[in-house]
Motif scaffolding. Structure first.
Motif, short mmCIF file in Angstrom:
data_model
loop_
_atom_site.label_atom_id
_atom_site.label_comp_id
_atom_site.label_asym_id
_atom_site.label_seq_id
_atom_site.Cartn_x
_atom_site.Cartn_y
_atom_site.Cartn_z
N GLN A 213 0.83 -1.21 0.00
CA GLN A 213 0.00 0.00 0.00
C GLN A 213 0.87 1.27 0.00
N LEU B 14 -2.62 9.41 -8.26
CA LEU B 14 -4.08 9.38 -8.14
C LEU B 14 -4.51 8.50 -6.97
N LEU B 15 -3.86 7.36 -6.80
CA LEU B 15 -4.21 6.47 -5.69
C LEU B 15 -3.89 7.10 -4.34
N LYS B 16 -2.87 7.96 -4.31
CA LYS B 16 -2.53 8.63 -3.05
C LYS B 16 -3.67 9.53 -2.57
N THR B 17 -4.46 10.01 -3.50
CA THR B 17 -5.55 10.93 -3.13
C THR B 17 -6.85 10.19 -2.80
N ARG B 18 -6.85 8.88 -2.97
CA ARG B 18 -8.05 8.08 -2.74
C ARG B 18 -7.88 7.19 -1.51
N ALA B 19 -9.00 6.78 -0.99
CA ALA B 19 -8.99 5.80 0.10
C ALA B 19 -8.96 4.42 -0.55
N VAL B 20 -7.79 3.80 -0.60
CA VAL B 20 -7.63 2.51 -1.27
C VAL B 20 -7.60 1.42 -0.20
N THR B 21 -8.53 0.50 -0.29
CA THR B 21 -8.58 -0.60 0.67
C THR B 21 -7.46 -1.59 0.36
#
Length: 132
Positions: free
Chosen positions: A22, A29-36
């Protein structure tokens, strides 16, 4: 092309590992989202599948990796691992400082084309086959 494919495979390996952990540094872009964790694992699995497909499609590159190394670095290659028909010519090549300077100043294709046709016949033939 070989070096670009190898570099891309290394990037895929790094990206896969980082997504598994993680770590989204290379994915702004993934840094700005809540990625499970499940989503990170899914992305990582997709990258792993892409990496495996690259390995499968470019397996012939892996088979001749040593030859690419010899072609791109004839002055630092291990003579003992070269094919026997190239070994003596590689010794002569590596012992010649003027050829080393020429190697450093010319494009690879020009360097091999400029080698003495009789003294370095096998090296020239090897390079010609690799460039085609």
């Amino acid at each position: 092309l070989y070096l670009e494919v190898k570099a891309f495979q290394s990037k895929l390996k790094l990206f896969t590992k980082q997504l598994t952990e993680q770590n989204f540094f290379h994915f702004p872009l993934l840094k700005t989202r809540a990625v499970t964790e499940a989503l990170a694992h899914k992305y990582s699995s997709q990258l792993m599948a892409l990496k495996e497909e690259f390995i499968r499609r470019f397996a012939d590159f892996k088979a001749i990796e040593g030859q690419f190394g010899l072609l791109s670095s004839p002055f630092s290659c291990d003579i003992e691992t070269a094919t026997e028909e190239l070994q003596m010519e590689l010794i002569d090549l590596q012992a010649d400082n003027s050829l080393k300077r020429m190697f450093e100043s010319k494009p690879l294709v020009e360097f091999y084309a400029s080698l003495h046709s009789e003294k370095f016949q096998n090296l020239r033939t090897f390079a010609r086959k690799m460039f085609v």
